[in-house]
Enzyme design. Structure first.
Site, PDB file in Angstrom:
ATOM      1  N   TYR A 140      -0.864  -0.565  10.187  1.00  0.00           N
ATOM      2  CA  TYR A 140      -1.816  -1.230   8.843  1.00  0.00           C
ATOM      3  C   TYR A 140      -0.552  -0.413   8.247  1.00  0.00           C
ATOM      4  CZ  TYR A 140      -3.553  -1.373   4.251  1.00  0.00           C
ATOM      5  OH  TYR A 140      -4.572  -1.671   2.915  1.00  0.00           O
TER       6      TYR A 140
ATOM      7  N   ALA B  62       2.495  -0.270   9.125  1.00  0.00           N
ATOM      8  CA  ALA B  62       3.902  -1.259   9.031  1.00  0.00           C
ATOM      9  C   ALA B  62       3.696  -2.638   8.668  1.00  0.00           C
ATOM     10  CB  ALA B  62       3.427  -1.417  10.896  1.00  0.00           C
TER      11      ALA B  62
ATOM     12  N   SER C 123       0.712  -1.439   0.120  1.00  0.00           N
ATOM     13  CA  SER C 123       0.146  -0.338   0.440  1.00  0.00           C
ATOM     14  C   SER C 123       1.268   1.196   0.095  1.00  0.00           C
ATOM     15  CB  SER C 123      -0.501   0.171   0.969  1.00  0.00           C
ATOM     16  OG  SER C 123      -1.192   1.500   1.843  1.00  0.00           O
TER      17      SER C 123
END
Length: 254
Positions: A159, A161, A145
């Site tokens: 998220y 990480a 992402s």
């Protein structure tokens, strides 16, 4: 030049909705037979499978909680048993889970975000490796992402990480599987509109604000991500491995 995946088989995790559904449909349109995995959305997965079949390809629906190693193994086994082989693995399943600052985050929240994004990818890749190595066209596509690069929005530290971990995992796996001719790459979508992810976690006003910061002046689409996945699954990308492909409209440059 047209991409032709005729005769190849794919497993798309989290394929019943959003980006995963778009990738499953795009792979089928390019000629691949597709196993559509779901964790909770059986109805959505079956709808995607019908679209795969409408494209003239074989489809199978497989359910399972990929944070459970046994169920991840069973998911891969079911896909291979139904399709006869596995050439393309798209590890799309993942989730923000919820927004929480580090100061307020519980141990359970952190563990759940890591399990659903990182551990699930590891379990599925571990189960699939022997099948991919037996293929002449082995491909692994992981889902990272933009959050892995910019830290994500408010309350998404866990998220971000997890998606950073996916990048490192993918690069290490790319080295491990290179000798067998299997490529491993990660997709890093930015703001992709009209998906359950943002409909659930990003208010409408915030979505509009984000679009205003994107140089291409539009939200990304599921098809933008799916097209890149099809390219990476094809022979055109046979010399591309260990890479992260950004799909963000210019919101971030490496």
């Amino acid at each position: 030049m047209q991409i032709d995946l005729t005769g190849r088989t794919a497993l798309v995790t989290g394929g019943g909705t959003g980006i995963g559904a778009g990738i499953a449909r795009a792979l089928a349109a390019a000629g691949a037979d597709v196993a559509v995995h779901y964790a909770h959305n059986d109805e959505g997965a079956r709808a995607v499978a019908r679209d795969v079949e409408a494209a003239g390809r074989r489809a199978v629906v497989v359910g399972g909680d990929l944070t459970d190693p046994a169920q991840a193994d069973a998911t891969v086994t079911a896909a291979v048993d139904a399709l006869g082989s596995l050439d393309i693995l798209v590890n799309n399943a993942g989730h923000l889970v919820g927004r929480a600052t580090v100061g307020e985050m519980t141990d359970e929240h952190w563990a759940q975000v890591m399990a659903v994004n990182v551990s699930s990818s590891f379990y599925v890749c571990r189960a699939a490796t022997k099948h991919l190595e037996a293929s002449e066209h082995g491909r692994v596509i992981l889902m990272s992402s933009l959050a892995a690069e910019n830290g994500g929005g408010a309350g998404s530290v866990a998220y971000a990480a997890a998606k950073s971990a996916i990048v490192g995992f993918g690069r290490g796996l790319a080295k491990e599987l290179a000798g067998s001719g299997v490529t491993v790459n990660s997709l890093a979508p930015g703001f992709i509109g009209d998906t359950p992810f943002h409909d659930t976690f990003t208010p409408t006003a915030a979505q509009q604000s984000i679009v205003g910061t994107i140089p291409l002046q539009r939200a990304g689409t599921v098809e933008d991500v799916a097209g890149t996945a099809v390219f990476l699954a094809s022979d055109l990308a046979s010399f591309v491995t260990g890479q992260v492909v950004d799909i963000n409209g210019g919101a971030m440059f490496r």
